[in-house]
Design a protein around this motif. Structure first.
Motif, PDB file in Angstrom:
ATOM      1  N   GLU A   1       3.919   7.608   2.794  1.00 59.18           N
ATOM      2  CA  GLU A   1       4.230   6.389   3.728  1.00 59.18           C
ATOM      3  C   GLU A   1       4.017   5.075   2.636  1.00 59.18           C
ATOM      4  O   GLU A   1       2.662   4.855   2.152  1.00 59.18           O
ATOM      5  CB  GLU A   1       3.335   6.264   4.773  1.00 59.18           C
TER       6      GLU A   1
ATOM      7  N   ASP B   1       0.351   5.470   0.808  1.00 57.46           N
ATOM      8  CA  ASP B   1      -0.640   6.457   1.283  1.00 57.46           C
ATOM      9  C   ASP B   1      -0.188   7.731   0.672  1.00 57.46           C
ATOM     10  O   ASP B   1       0.719   8.521   1.167  1.00 57.46           O
ATOM     11  CB  ASP B   1      -0.486   6.556   3.208  1.00 57.46           C
TER      12      ASP B   1
ATOM     13  N   GLU C   1       0.838  -1.095  -0.117  1.00 57.70           N
ATOM     14  CA  GLU C   1       0.081   0.068   0.076  1.00 57.70           C
ATOM     15  C   GLU C   1       1.075   1.236   0.122  1.00 57.70           C
ATOM     16  O   GLU C   1       1.748   1.323   0.560  1.00 57.70           O
ATOM     17  CB  GLU C   1      -0.833  -0.024   1.274  1.00 57.70           C
TER      18      GLU C   1
END
Length: 145
Positions: free
Chosen positions: A54, A40, A38
């Motif tokens: 991030e 961010d 993932e």
């Protein structure tokens, strides 16, 4: 003068003859691309600002260490991002095979207007083709005075 010069020459000659060979042709690590889970990213960017993105990636074992990001520009505002790790190959190292998720921060400076397109490397599919997590982030127009 000879009494000073002879010991110096003898010392230099001994240093050359007794030097050790550090090239054993067996590196104790290699670099590997790590899978991103993932990222961010903000909903939008401001032109000229720097952002902390991030990035959550998978650390496949305890002998793999974060080295940084490889960011390549494929077009003016297109970025391919790969998390790079170093993997120890020392036979004496006790590596646990537990996969852990780790967060690293990518500093990104916005230098163009328009939309930025990010592709984060997330591994390979069953055909060994790369998989990417893709994000598009618009840049807010510069304020006019």
């Amino acid at each position: 003068m000879k009494k000073v010069l002879v010991p110096i020459l003898l010392f230099v000659a001994c240093s050359w003859l007794s030097s050790c060979d550090l090239d054993d042709d067996s590196p104790n690590f290699y670099f590997a691309a790590l899978n991103v889970v993932e990222a961010d990213v903000p909903e939008s960017f401001e032109f000229g600002e720097t952002y902390d993105i991030e990035v959550t990636y998978q650390r496949p074992n305890s002998c793999t260490f974060f080295e940084g990001f490889d960011v390549t520009r494929s077009d003016q505002t297109d970025r391919d991002v790969v998390v790079i790790g170093s993997v120890l190959v020392d036979e004496d190292a006790a590596c646990t095979q537990e996969v852990t998720e780790v967060v690293a921060t990518l500093k990104f400076h916005v230098i163009y207007t328009g939309e930025y397109h990010f592709r984060f490397y997330a591994g390979e599919d069953e055909n060994e083709e790369p998989i990417y997590l893709e994000y598009t982030v618009p840049v807010n127009p510069e304020p006019t005075n």
